[in-house]
Design a protein around this motif. Structure first.
Motif, PDB file in Angstrom:
ATOM      1  N   ALA A 201       3.661  -5.875   0.232  1.00 46.79           N
ATOM      2  CA  ALA A 201       4.744  -5.715  -0.754  1.00 46.79           C
ATOM      3  C   ALA A 201       4.684  -4.318  -1.369  1.00 46.79           C
ATOM      4  N   ASP A 202       3.467  -3.828  -1.655  1.00 41.96           N
ATOM      5  CA  ASP A 202       3.334  -2.487  -2.240  1.00 41.96           C
ATOM      6  C   ASP A 202       3.804  -1.411  -1.264  1.00 41.96           C
ATOM      7  N   ARG A 204       6.048  -1.691   0.930  1.00 41.74           N
ATOM      8  CA  ARG A 204       7.527  -1.740   0.909  1.00 41.74           C
ATOM      9  C   ARG A 204       8.052  -1.089  -0.364  1.00 41.74           C
ATOM     10  N   ASP A 205       7.471  -1.471  -1.512  1.00 42.10           N
ATOM     11  CA  ASP A 205       7.967  -0.963  -2.806  1.00 42.10           C
ATOM     12  C   ASP A 205       7.783   0.554  -2.934  1.00 42.10           C
TER      13      ASP A 205
END
Ligand code: SF4
Length: 502
Positions: A201-202, A204-205
């Motif tokens: 997720a990180d 991607r973010d």
């Protein structure tokens, strides 16, 4: 309170500055650099491997009682500066980094406290000792270094003599693929958990540019899981290690390769403990000498030799380009184009799925074609570094600039590892159903490797006719009656490789 700054490839309690650190007197700093993450297109499994390993290591240290500052920053430099401003340590202790730039960065830090660089013992031979071994010699051989390492470290020794009566069992370890059967154990997998999901997720973010299949647990990201991979290798894989290590078969991507290099390269495993486990298995009669010797050679020989020459030859080494190659990495390598070349397709598919190809796929398929095509060696280095799970600058520079692209003019390898389709056919099962014909060097169905191989010898004739190890092939190229057509076909092959239409 002192701070021990641990870099992302130093994830081990037993090495350098961390070896003598205590929770009561030392805080630990780890920095995730967003600048580094955004600097190139990473294979997603590689980016995940690095971050997840750091985060699990931080968690292990917290479990051991350490106060750990795992922080994200634009760069390593800004990360340590922010840490010092916030925590005001008496000293920052850092283990010598594995990269030349990293060492310059540490030496040039301008912090309000003392910075102490602690000698690294992450390798069995420190680069100072390697430089001493190399001495004033103009040229030196891995084989001599390997025997020196065997003697001083005592692996596979019978008194002063090598166990089994020989130093080298390579001639038993270069067999082509077996015609049938699949004797190779299946690699272990781990379950992905919350840390893995957070890392993805990180990534991607943060907008990190990535390529490849998402992680599926193939690569261990903790000390415990890496130790389990080591036990699996020694118990189930090592007895088969050796004979087919240079083979390439569609039905097995791993053969009996250890696939332990990523763990050793970030510190989750140490080379000494890996070799000790292999020695123990040999002493108990559980593995034959050719398997044990072949593996020990990779670790205390090749791996440490590459480490030593990297430090000996940096920083000039990375700018070598004696063949003046200036093309881009072909889109067929990067997944930006499909290809009808079976060998390239299998290697690139494997890279996409696992961030891994074994050494012969790297050297004799991808590296070979890059050299024959004329790709800028630094571009090849950067591409491999970002995409292979075990990439690191110290590994990639000698292996790519030296071994694979012969860009150093022979410091690392006495002759270029150039080969046409015949070699690939001998060592793989790729050619049988390929649309190209490995024997043909001209025509629409000519194997691109074969065409470019002869063209390569022709283009660099003046340089290579002075090299006794390759002059015979240069003379063979001179005798080809169709060299004009080969040159013509080579121009077409190059244009199609550049355009992603081959
Ligand atoms: Fe590769 Fe040539 Fe063999 Fe096709 S024929 S798999 S392109 S070496």
């Amino acid at each position: 309170m002192d701070t021990v700054w641990v870099l992302g490839d130093q994830l081990n309690r037993r090495i350098g500055a961390l070896a003598s650190a205590e929770p009561s007197t030392h805080r630990v700093l780890l920095v995730e650099s967003t600048g580094k993450l955004r600097s190139k297109r990473w294979h997603i499994q590689r980016a995940h491997f690095l971050l997840a390993s750091m985060r699990r290591f931080a968690a292990d240290l917290r479990d051991a009682g350490f106060d750990v500052d795992l922080r994200r920053s634009d760069s390593l430099r800004s990360g340590v500066a922010d840490h010092v401003a916030e925590h005001r340590p008496d000293r920052v202790l850092a283990t010598e980094p594995a990269s030349w730039d990293g060492l310059q960065m540490l030496r040039s830090l301008d912090l309000p406290c003392e910075v102490e660089i602690v000698r690294s013992d992450q390798f069995l031979c420190h680069y100072d000792e390697f430089a001493e071994w190399a001495g004033e010699r103009n040229s030196f051989k891995m084989e001599d270094f390997y025997r020196w390492q065997r003697r001083r470290l005592g692996y596979l020794m019978d008194g002063d003599e090598p166990a089994g009566g020989r130093w080298n069992f390579d001639d038993e370890n270069r067999e082509p693929p077996p015609k049938s059967g699949d004797p190779w154990a299946t690699p272990q997998h781990s379950h992905l958990d919350e840390i893995d999901r957070e890392v993805l997720a990180d990534l991607r973010d943060l907008g990190v540019d990535t390529w490849g299949a998402e992680p599926d647990g193939l690569w261990a990201t903790s000390r415990r899981a890496a130790m389990s991979r080591l036990r699996h290798f020694v118990d189930d894989v090592l007895p088969q290690f050796g004979p087919h290590e240079d083979a390439m078969v569609k039905r097995s991507w791993h053969l009996a390769h250890s696939v332990l290099s990523p763990y050793m390269n970030v510190g989750l495993l140490l080379p000494g403990e890996v070799c000790d486990a292999v020695q123990d298995a040999f002493d108990c009669g559980r593995v034959p000498i050719n398997s044990a010797e072949g593996f020990i050679r990779q670790v205390i020989g090749w791996r440490e030799y590459v480490w030593g020459v990297y430090w000996l030859w940096m920083p000039d080494y990375r700018s070598h380009n004696v063949l003046q190659a200036d093309r881009r990495v072909p889109p067929a390598f990067t997944g930006d184009a499909t290809t009808e070349m079976n060998c390239i397709r299998h290697c690139v598919d494997g890279l996409h799925d696992r961030a891994y190809n074994h050494h012969i796929q790297r050297l004799m398929v991808l590296g070979n074609l890059a050299m024959l095509h004329g790709v800028d060696p630094w571009e090849v280095t950067e591409w491999m570094w970002a995409n292979f799970i075990d990439g690191a600058e110290w590994v990639m520079l000698p292996n790519v600039i030296g071994m694979s692209q012969w860009a150093d003019g022979g410091k690392m390898a006495t002759k270029p590892y150039a080969a046409g389709g015949n070699y690939i056919d001998k060592m793989s099962d790729y050619c049988g159903d390929c649309r190209f014909d490995r024997k043909k060097r001209t025509g629409d169905d000519a194997c691109p490797f074969t065409t470019l191989y002869w063209d390569f010898l022709d283009r660099h004739r003046e340089r290579f006719e002075k090299n006794h190890r390759i002059v015979r092939q240069v003379r063979a190229a001179e005798r080809l009656s169709d060299m004009a057509e080969v040159r013509e076909r080579a121009v077409e092959v190059r244009a199609r490789l550049d355009g992603g239409t081959l």
